[in-house]
Every structure is written in structure tokens, then in C-alpha cells.
Design a protein around this motif. Structure first.
Motif, mmCIF file in Angstrom:
data_model
loop_
_atom_site.group_PDB
_atom_site.id
_atom_site.type_symbol
_atom_site.label_atom_id
_atom_site.label_comp_id
_atom_site.label_asym_id
_atom_site.label_seq_id
_atom_site.Cartn_x
_atom_site.Cartn_y
_atom_site.Cartn_z
ATOM 1 N N PRO A 148 14.912 76.938 51.771
ATOM 2 C CA PRO A 148 16.279 76.885 52.296
ATOM 3 C C PRO A 148 16.498 75.607 53.098
ATOM 4 O O PRO A 148 15.593 75.111 53.772
ATOM 5 C CB PRO A 148 16.349 78.120 53.203
ATOM 6 C CG PRO A 148 14.939 78.340 53.651
ATOM 7 C CD PRO A 148 14.072 77.919 52.497
ATOM 8 N N GLY A 198 16.201 76.215 45.122
ATOM 9 C CA GLY A 198 16.353 77.366 46.013
ATOM 10 C C GLY A 198 15.053 77.934 46.532
ATOM 11 O O GLY A 198 15.040 78.974 47.188
ATOM 12 N N ARG A 214 20.149 80.760 40.686
ATOM 13 C CA ARG A 214 20.368 79.356 40.323
ATOM 14 C C ARG A 214 19.886 79.091 38.898
ATOM 15 O O ARG A 214 20.472 78.280 38.181
ATOM 16 C CB ARG A 214 19.665 78.424 41.322
ATOM 17 C CG ARG A 214 20.210 78.557 42.733
ATOM 18 C CD ARG A 214 19.665 77.488 43.672
ATOM 19 N NE ARG A 214 19.906 77.862 45.064
ATOM 20 C CZ ARG A 214 19.825 77.043 46.100
ATOM 21 N NH1 ARG A 214 19.501 75.772 45.891
ATOM 22 N NH2 ARG A 214 20.052 77.472 47.326
ATOM 23 N N ARG A 244 20.446 82.540 45.855
ATOM 24 C CA ARG A 244 19.028 82.792 45.597
ATOM 25 C C ARG A 244 18.515 81.958 44.433
ATOM 26 O O ARG A 244 19.247 81.623 43.511
ATOM 27 C CB ARG A 244 18.788 84.269 45.268
ATOM 28 C CG ARG A 244 18.978 85.233 46.400
ATOM 29 C CD ARG A 244 18.319 86.585 46.068
ATOM 30 N NE ARG A 244 18.343 86.961 44.677
ATOM 31 C CZ ARG A 244 19.092 87.936 44.169
ATOM 32 N NH1 ARG A 244 19.888 88.628 44.945
ATOM 33 N NH2 ARG A 244 19.019 88.240 42.882
ATOM 34 N N ALA A 245 17.210 81.685 44.452
ATOM 35 C CA ALA A 245 16.589 80.842 43.431
ATOM 36 C C ALA A 245 16.787 81.403 42.029
ATOM 37 O O ALA A 245 17.104 80.656 41.088
ATOM 38 C CB ALA A 245 15.111 80.666 43.740
ATOM 39 N N ASP A 246 16.599 82.711 41.839
ATOM 40 C CA ASP A 246 16.717 83.287 40.496
ATOM 41 C C ASP A 246 18.142 83.193 39.967
ATOM 42 O O ASP A 246 18.354 83.021 38.758
ATOM 43 C CB ASP A 246 16.226 84.746 40.493
ATOM 44 C CG ASP A 246 17.004 85.631 41.458
ATOM 45 O OD1 ASP A 246 17.243 85.204 42.603
ATOM 46 O OD2 ASP A 246 17.362 86.756 41.078
ATOM 47 N N LYS A 274 23.361 78.621 49.592
ATOM 48 C CA LYS A 274 22.702 79.856 50.015
ATOM 49 C C LYS A 274 22.481 80.830 48.862
ATOM 50 O O LYS A 274 22.150 81.999 49.076
ATOM 51 C CB LYS A 274 23.526 80.520 51.124
ATOM 52 C CG LYS A 274 23.592 79.662 52.389
ATOM 53 C CD LYS A 274 24.309 80.357 53.535
ATOM 54 C CE LYS A 274 24.311 79.477 54.776
ATOM 55 N NZ LYS A 274 25.009 80.121 55.920
#
Length: 236
Positions: free
Chosen positions: A53, A50, A74, A70-72, A68
């Protein structure tokens, strides 16, 4: 499948870095992604985690569309990465670096158990637990980066160039530990330039060139593929 990447494209400004890439990783597998510098391997890792994008396509993890997300979030869902270049926190001790890997967790007893698991995999880290991460050797920092990623208790562990800059003996040791992590039940996607080690230990593998997947198959079969050997192992 634990991870499914379906026809993703990714742009860096006007430059297209990924061209309709599709791959998947099954529960419990070790999957390798090999290719030359600039092929797009790290870009795929950044898309999965993430950090970058995607422009189009779909990423599904554990049955959920996370394209879509967010990285955190994930990380909380179970994706953890040991990044290219290790990225340890140089001013923090080994122990503090590992604690940072568990920052999304509140299960204190399980965190303590996972810390002992990491120390079991990497006894050197236990010996150096009060040492600043930035003062350690490259091999020790790589162990710390992998250990930190494991502290989030991931369903999928992303390893980006774990052997980069290491001496041959340490490379062998790192890959032995990767095999042990897999045996303990963690699914692994590894990006690696050391094709010999990666393919010999992977259940399946993909070969990338200029932002595209050009070959796929089981690890040993690709290791015996004449075109792969000539391109990545220096053997005709």
C-alpha cells in the motif's frame, strides 16, 4: 494515459522507500524504469500491482482511482505482473502454471486462444508443457513467468527484471519477445538493470535513484545521455 502515478510515497516500517514518485504509461507504450539496486524500482511495481500500500499519492488505471483497490481486483481490471525472481510454481507443470495465470477468467475459448498465443511466443514452453516448472532452466522459467502473466490477458503487463541471471543470448531473445508482445497490442512497463536493452526498445523511460525519479525522456535519447551512459552503461 492508461496508468498515472501521482506523487506517491511508500514506507517499509519507518523507512521511506518512495519519495513523491510520479510517472505515466500511455496506451500501447513500452516504458522502461532503470536504476541501481535499491533505487525503488521493484517497490513501484509492488505499489502498482497492489502488493504494497502507498502512504500517500494516487494511482489511476484506465481512468479509475485504484490506490486502495485490492491486488486481486487489479488483476481483474487488467494489471498483470511477471515478478522479480520469476516466482513459478515449482511443483506444477508448465501447463498448470499457465492455467494459474488465467484463474480470474471464465471465457474458456478465449483462454485456449491465449494459451496458443503464449506457445507461439515461447515454443519452448509448448515442448515442455508437461515438465515441472521447478526443473526448468532460468531462461525457461522467465519465459514461463511472462507467459503466465499474459494468460490473464492484461491491459498492462509489468515485467520486473526479466533479464536477471540470464546469458546474453537469452537476454536478447527475451527482449525480442517483449517487443513482439508490444506489437500485439499489450502495454508494458519494464523494470530492468540492463539499461542498454531496456532503453533501446522503450518508447519512453524513467531513471530512478534512492526512491526518486531523476530523469525521464524517450528511450534512445536517454541511451545517448552521457550521465546515463556513465552510470548504467559503464561509458563516460
Amino acid at each position: 494515459m492508461l496508468l498515472e502515478i501521482d506523487n506517491i510515497t511508500l514506507l517499509y516500517g519507518r523507512i521511506q522507500a518512495l519519495h513523491g514518485v510520479s510517472l505515466n504509461v500511455g496506451q500501447g507504450e513500452v516504458v522502461a524504469l532503470i536504476g541501481a539496486n535499491g533505487a525503488g524500482k521493484t517497490t513501484i511495481m509492488r505499489a502498482i500491482s497492489g502488493i504494497r500500500p502507498v502512504a500517500s499519492g494516487k494511482i489511476t488505471f484506465n481512468g479509475e482511482d485504484i490506490t486502495k483497490v485490492r491486488a486481486d481486483l487489479r488483476v481483474i481490471r487488467g494489471i498483470s505482473q511477471s515478478p522479480e525472481g520469476r516466482g513459478v510454481f515449482p511443483g506444477m507443470t508448465v501447463q498448470e502454471n499457465l492455467d494459474m495465470g488465467a484463474y480470474t477468467r471464465r471465457d474458456t475459448k478465449e483462454i485456449a486462444a491465449d494459451l496458443e498465443r503464449v506457445y507461439g511466443l515461447f515454443p519452448r514452453l509448448k515442448e515442455r508443457r508437461k515438465q515441472a516448472g521447478g526443473t526448468m532452466s532460468g531462461g525457461e522459467q522467465q519465459m514461463l513467468a511472462v507467459g503466465r502473466a499474459l494468460m490473464s490477458r492484461p491491459k498492462l503487463l509489468l515485467l520486473d527484471e526479466p533479464s536477471m541471471g540470464l546469458a546474453p543470448l537469452l537476454i536478447q531473445q527475451i527482449f525480442e519477445i517483449i517487443t513482439e508482445i508490444s506489437k500485439q497490442g499489450t502495454t508494458i512497463l519494464v523494470v530492468e538493470q540492463n539499461a542498454q536493452q531496456a532503453l533501446s526498445r522503450a518508447d519512453r523511460a524513467y531513471v530512478m535513484e534512492t526512491g526518486r525519479i531523476v530523469k525521464e525522456g524517450n528511450g534512445p535519447a536517454l541511451l545517448d545521455d552521457p550521465a546515463v551512459r556513465e552510470a548504467y552503461l559503464g561509458a563516460a
